[in-house]
Each structure stands twice: as structure tokens, then as C-alpha cells.
Design a protein around this motif. Structure first.
Motif: not given
Length: 308
Positions: A1-8, A20-28, A99-104
Motif C-alpha cells: 500500500m501507499k503510505a507516509i512514513s518516517y525512519r527517524s 509499505r506492507p499492508d497491515p495485518k488484521v488482528g482478531p479484534d 498510523g492512519t496516513f496510508a491507504e489502509y
């Protein structure tokens, strides 16, 4: 997915736009297709390392805690929401990373509520953090009631404008500090405006000679130090800006995710009690510019990033 991120840690210059990798979806949790994410001062303060003593950063970090979007995948134990549900969230975890500055974004259900149908995704993204901060300060910390007088410092800002509207809904009279250019705006929200700065205490006393029942400090500095002398007997004070309020016998408020509180806010917005003003909208790849504008501190209303 496309996202904004920072490394430091750093300022807007450390933000990167890319894959960035697509987020994993936990049970809750549920996976949300992000439509919009609001910029808040805590985003760039956390990014600068100011919260390092309280929150671990798992780099690279995707910033952002406010979101509006559409559920595309519920977790195994997330029956509260279904595919296609439009939601809002204050998606803060106990570390900085997802965080939320991402496609997912994968959001725990404890951070979510249904999006008010009458708000655009841009407006809805500006509701959670600012609205919850105001709501939890007034309802839970200060316990504002019918007929009381409330002083709101920095009343024209994102949290302040929410606080004015919520306090009015609770039946309170509201005095709000703001620069003169925002006085008509505050009057439109139902507050009695006063200019902050030298002589503030006298101007507030002229409106409330017997003192105010509650003071909400959203600015720190003089706003906090002058407030105790403006309280009526039994008056209460809370601050979101400075923990020194604890030494004044008040409450320090750091907003927490709460699905019930967020649902109450969404209902207030849907019934027309709460409005959300959007000052400016940026595309995701321009998040650094949105952050710079927010840090300048001169906008009225929310700065929002949209995700196409």
C-alpha cells in the motif's frame, strides 16, 4: 500500500511517501480503506520525539491517529462491524508504528464508531481526536452541568471549537478566548469571546464577576496560570496542554480511545449539535505540507489529508 512514513525522529523533512506492507488484521480489529486522515499537533510532536518517554517507536513509523474510511475486512472477533461500514476512529495504540496516513489501517474496534451520515469523509476525519479531547475534558474531567459558566482557552482551535459546542449542548454558558479575527466565529458557535493576552483576567471578570465554574486550558502558559484566580468557589480546572495543572488541584487530560465516547460524538454530529470545519485538504503525498501548515498554528478548523 501507499503510505507516509518516517525512519527517524524529525520534522516534516523526514516524511517519505512510498510503498509499505499492508497491515495485518488482528482478531479484534478491522481493516479500513482510508478515505481521509486529519492532521493534529500530536502527530508532528510525536514525530519529533517528544513522546519518546511514553511511547515506543517501531520504525519506520506511519504517523496519524485520526481516520475516516470504509471497512474492507473484519477480524475474526470483530462482529461490531461488517464489510462496507463507514467508520471513524481515533486509532491510537501504545506504540508508534501503524498510523492512519496510508491507504489502509488495521484499527482495533475499541477505537472506532460509525461515521455520521451527514458528514463528508473529510469532516468526519476531523472529529475523533479533537472531539474526544473536548468531550472527555468537559464531561468526565470537569463534569460540566446545566447552567454553569465555562471558560475555554483557545476556543477557536480544533479542540476549542468542539469544546464550545459540547459545553453549549450540556447547557453551559461559554466564555472563549481567541484572537479578535475569530470572535464572530465563536459567537456563531454560541460563545462569548474575549481577546487573550495582557488584561485577560479583567476581561473575563467583566463577563463573570462571580467567577467561572470550570476552566478548560487548551493552550498552556498564561491561560493556565491565570485560570485559578478566575474560578468561582468550588470551581474546577483541567488542561490538555500542561501537567502542571495537577499542582493547581486540577485534572490533566490525555485523550484516550473510547468507542462509547466516540459513538456519543458521532450522534451529536449526526443530530446537528456538532459541526466540523475543514480549513484545507491535501492529497496523501503532500502530508509534509499539511503538517507544516498545522505546525504554523494559524488555521481555523481541521487540516485533512485525503487518500485516493
Amino acid at each position: 500500500m501507499k503510505a507516509i512514513s518516517y525512519r527517524s525522529y524529525g520534522g516534516p523533512e523526514v516524511l517519505e511517501y512510498g510503498e509499505r506492507p499492508d497491515p495485518k488484521v488482528g482478531p479484534d480489529s478491522v481493516l479500513i480503506k482510508v478515505k481521509a486522515a486529519a492532521v493534529n499537533p500530536v502527530d508532528w510532536k510525536a514525530q519529533a520525539g517528544y513522546l519518546d518517554a511514553a511511547l515506543d517507536a517501531v520504525f519506520p513509523v506511519i504517523p496519524g491517529w485520526d481516520v475516516s474510511g470504509v471497512v474492507v475486512q473484519p477480524g475474526a472477533d470483530a462482529a461490531e462491524f461488517a464489510v462496507g461500514d463507514e467508520v471513524i476512529g481515533y486509532v491510537r495504540e501504545d506504540f508508534l508504528s501503524r498510523g492512519t496516513f496510508a491507504e489502509y489501517v488495521a484499527a482495533p474496534v475499541r477505537t472506532l464508531a460509525r461515521k455520521p451520515a451527514n458528514l463528508t469523509f473529510e469532516q468526519a476525519a476531523g472529529l475523533p481526536l479533537a472531539g474526544l479531547t473536548a468531550y472527555q475534558s468537559l464531561v468526565k474531567a470537569l463534569k460540566v452541568g446545566q447552567g454553569e459558566t465555562v471558560l475555554v482557552h483557545a476556543a477557536a482551535g480544533g479542540v476549542g471549537s468542539m469544546a464550545v459546542q459540547i459545553a453549549k449542548h450540556l447547557g453551559a454558558r461559554v466564555i472563549g478566548t481567541a484572537s479578535e479575527r475569530n470572535h464572530d466565529y465563536l459567537r456563531g458557535l454560541g460563545a462569548e469571546p474575549v481577546v487573550y493576552g495582557e488584561g485577560l483576567a479583567d476581561r473575563v471578570r467583566a463577563l463573570a464577576p462571580s467567577g467561572v465554574d470550570a476552566a478548560l486550558d487548551l493552550a498552556g502558559g498564561e491561560a493556565l496560570t491565570v485560570s485559578p484566580a478566575l474560578l468561582a468557589e468550588g470551581g474546577r480546572i483541567a488542561s490538555i496542554a500542561d501537567p502542571a495543572v495537577l499542582g493547581l488541584g486540577g485534572r490533566y487530560v490525555f485523550v484516550r480511545p473510547d468507542a462509547a465516547d466516540l459513538t456519543a460524538l458521532a450522534e451529536l454530529a449526526e443530530s446537528g449539535v456538532l459541526t466540523v470545519e475543514v480549513a484545507e485538504v491535501f492529497p496523501l503525498e503532500k502530508t509534509a505540507d499539511a503538517q507544516r501548515l498545522n505546525a504554523a498554528g494559524h488555521t481555523r478548523g481541521k487540516i485533512v489529508v485525503t487518500v485516493d
